[in-house]
Design an enzyme around this catalytic site. Structure first.
Site, PDB file in Angstrom:
ATOM      1  N   LYS A   1      26.859  64.451  43.490  1.00 46.88           N
ATOM      2  CA  LYS A   1      25.614  64.069  42.804  1.00 46.88           C
ATOM      3  C   LYS A   1      24.504  64.186  43.844  1.00 46.88           C
ATOM      4  O   LYS A   1      23.801  63.204  44.157  1.00 46.88           O
ATOM      5  CB  LYS A   1      25.781  62.647  42.240  1.00 46.88           C
ATOM      6  CG  LYS A   1      24.673  62.211  41.316  1.00 46.88           C
ATOM      7  CD  LYS A   1      24.684  62.897  39.965  1.00 46.88           C
ATOM      8  CE  LYS A   1      23.501  62.464  39.114  1.00 46.88           C
ATOM      9  NZ  LYS A   1      23.328  63.284  37.905  1.00 46.88           N
ATOM     10  N   TYR A  53      34.901  52.506  46.253  1.00 47.94           N
ATOM     11  CA  TYR A  53      36.039  51.611  46.014  1.00 47.94           C
ATOM     12  C   TYR A  53      36.445  50.860  47.287  1.00 47.94           C
ATOM     13  O   TYR A  53      37.076  49.816  47.221  1.00 47.94           O
ATOM     14  CB  TYR A  53      37.253  52.381  45.487  1.00 47.94           C
ATOM     15  CG  TYR A  53      37.081  52.951  44.088  1.00 47.94           C
ATOM     16  CD1 TYR A  53      35.938  52.701  43.336  1.00 47.94           C
ATOM     17  CD2 TYR A  53      38.082  53.736  43.516  1.00 47.94           C
ATOM     18  CE1 TYR A  53      35.787  53.237  42.066  1.00 47.94           C
ATOM     19  CE2 TYR A  53      37.937  54.275  42.239  1.00 47.94           C
ATOM     20  CZ  TYR A  53      36.783  54.019  41.527  1.00 47.94           C
ATOM     21  OH  TYR A  53      36.640  54.550  40.270  1.00 47.94           O
ATOM     22  N   ASP A 107      27.847  65.249  36.519  1.00 45.73           N
ATOM     23  CA  ASP A 107      27.612  65.147  35.069  1.00 45.73           C
ATOM     24  C   ASP A 107      27.904  66.488  34.403  1.00 45.73           C
ATOM     25  O   ASP A 107      28.532  66.555  33.342  1.00 45.73           O
ATOM     26  CB  ASP A 107      26.196  64.655  34.757  1.00 45.73           C
ATOM     27  CG  ASP A 107      25.138  65.221  35.686  1.00 45.73           C
ATOM     28  OD1 ASP A 107      25.501  65.878  36.682  1.00 45.73           O
ATOM     29  OD2 ASP A 107      23.939  65.025  35.424  1.00 45.73           O
ATOM     30  N   ASP A 119      38.382  59.820  40.239  1.00 42.42           N
ATOM     31  CA  ASP A 119      39.118  58.898  39.374  1.00 42.42           C
ATOM     32  C   ASP A 119      38.836  59.259  37.908  1.00 42.42           C
ATOM     33  O   ASP A 119      39.743  59.406  37.081  1.00 42.42           O
ATOM     34  CB  ASP A 119      38.641  57.466  39.687  1.00 42.42           C
ATOM     35  CG  ASP A 119      39.477  56.406  39.019  1.00 42.42           C
ATOM     36  OD1 ASP A 119      40.493  56.760  38.403  1.00 42.42           O
ATOM     37  OD2 ASP A 119      39.105  55.220  39.101  1.00 42.42           O
ATOM     38  N   ASP A 148      41.289  61.848  35.183  1.00 40.28           N
ATOM     39  CA  ASP A 148      41.786  61.339  33.896  1.00 40.28           C
ATOM     40  C   ASP A 148      41.340  62.239  32.750  1.00 40.28           C
ATOM     41  O   ASP A 148      42.109  62.514  31.822  1.00 40.28           O
ATOM     42  CB  ASP A 148      41.293  59.908  33.651  1.00 40.28           C
ATOM     43  CG  ASP A 148      42.348  58.886  34.013  1.00 40.28           C
ATOM     44  OD1 ASP A 148      43.254  59.229  34.801  1.00 40.28           O
ATOM     45  OD2 ASP A 148      42.277  57.744  33.531  1.00 40.28           O
TER      46      ASP A 148
END
Ligand code: NAD
Length: 357
Positions: free
Chosen positions: A191, A142, A223, A247, A251
């Site tokens: 990852k 980001y 994942d 992020d 959520d």
């Protein structure tokens, strides 16, 4: 103890929910012999109206001069038409970067009284959900370079993701320190089978894990983490991860607990000063109607007591009082269910105060 708290009521339901949290903080101060001083800070739409910008320098300075910051919510339709760099949310970003907050902590806790509101199967919910996602907030993709080029007659977009060792180490420390105040288990999500940033992330986390032998440590690929949060969230205590993964996972974690009005959060940087706020927005559709659920803000104040002021007992007392109000069947409109009694924002505050005293 004496503490100065910067208070940002903000817009929409912000003033109503912050008001209830302040009453709770005052009751805690009285019960445990502390003194809290409150400094008003204008941020968001109200600051645009009064001062022409979402976070005037003087307001940021008030936050920096305080021991911690409590925020309701900012934004609303009145300011929706403004250019992006002049909107209320700009104040929030400026506050986070001005305070050097690099860790966002979002608890995912299912209150047993609200178990029916979880979208997960009841047999999963019954095992309990009580973990916290520690998300790196000011690094990663980001904040990397973003570019779109013309290559061989077509457009090609590039976003750069990078992390340096110190950025990983400081967020890792927050996770391990947070775990020490909880059930002492850290799951680091990455990852590492694909990304170099993740391989460095994992290496730094392993070094840190050796410094915290009392904390159980595990790696998990992102994942798999997304699946495990839906399949068996009871296995997690503290989940630490980089900005973009955090992020998404935070959520997902909020969603499985059911009600948006119940969830607090903290953002931390160096030192003990933090920014504490509910995860929801300013809910303009119910603003000024004394209908909002104040519990997310009250629990944000409890997090401030625990993580910024080391007042573990006081924080636990607030959580117990919330539990008792829910046990008594009191619900604001957003979480109303059969057999319960609907109360207003201030009535919920009254009830929690009653149990606290
Ligand atoms: P929202 O979270 O404000 O509202 C979504 C829905 O949830 C609405 O129906 C609302 O009534 C309900 N809701 C939210 N909080 C509640 C509470 N405490 N009690 C009862 N019901 C509650 O999200 P939105 O509608 O997308 O955004 C409204 C405004 O808030 C926008 O201007 C947005 O930019 C801003 N916003 C601010 C923050 C922040 O201050 N951190 C975060 C998100 C959105």
């Amino acid at each position: 103890m004496e503490k100065q708290i910067a208070v940002i009521r903000g817009d929409g339901i912000g003033p109503e929910i912050v008001n209830e949290a302040l009453r709770v903080l005052e009751a805690v101060a009285e019960k445990y012999g502390h003194q809290f001083q409150y400094v008003d800070v204008d941020m968001g739409g109200i600051a645009i109206d009064r001062w022409g910008q979402a976070l005037p320098r003087e307001m940021l300075d008030r936050c920096l001069a305080s021991d911690s910051v409590l925020l309701g919510a900012v934004g609303g339709p009145k300011w929706d038409g403004m250019p992006g760099d002049q909107r209320p949310e700009k104040g929030l970003l400026a506050l986070r970067s001005g305070m050097g907050l690099y860790a966002n902590n979002r608890p995912a806790k299912l209150w047993k009284q609200l178990a029916q509101a979880s979208p997960l199967k009841q047999e999963i919910v019954e095992k309990g959900i009580d973990f916290i996602v520690v998300r790196e907030l000011i690094g990663g993709v980001y904040f990397g370079e973003h570019r779109t080029d013309e290559v061989n007659g077509e457009q090609k977009a590039t976003d750069v993701m990078s992390y340096s060792e110190h950025e990983i180490e400081r967020i890792g420390r927050i996770a391990f320190e947070t775990a020490r105040k909880r059930r002492k288990k850290v799951t680091s999500v990455d990852k590492a089978n694909v990304l170099d940033t993740s391989r460095l992330w994992r290496k730094v986390m392993h070094q840190l894990a050796e410094e915290y032998p009392d904390v159980e440590y595990a790696d998990m690929l992102v994942d798999n983490a997304a699946m495990q949060i839906a399949k068996d969230p009871s296995q997690f205590d503290v989940v630490v991860t980089e900005n973009m993964f955090g992020d998404i996972l935070s959520d997902e974690a909020s969603m499985i607990t059911g009600s948006i009005g119940m969830i607090p959060s903290s953002s931390l940087g160096e030192g003990s000063r933090g920014l504490y706020e509910p995860i929801h927005g300013s809910a303009p559709d119910i603003a000024g109607q004394n209908k909002a659920n104040p519990i997310g803000t009250i629990l944000s104040a409890a997090m401030m007591l625990k993580y910024s002021f080391d007042m573990d007992e006081e924080a636990a007392a607030v959580e117990t009082a919330v539990n008792q109000a829910l046990d008594a069947g009191l619900r604001t409109a957003d979480m109303m269910a059969d057999g319960c009694r609907q109360v207003s924002c201030s009535e919920m505050g009254d009830a929690i105060l009653g149990y606290l005293k």
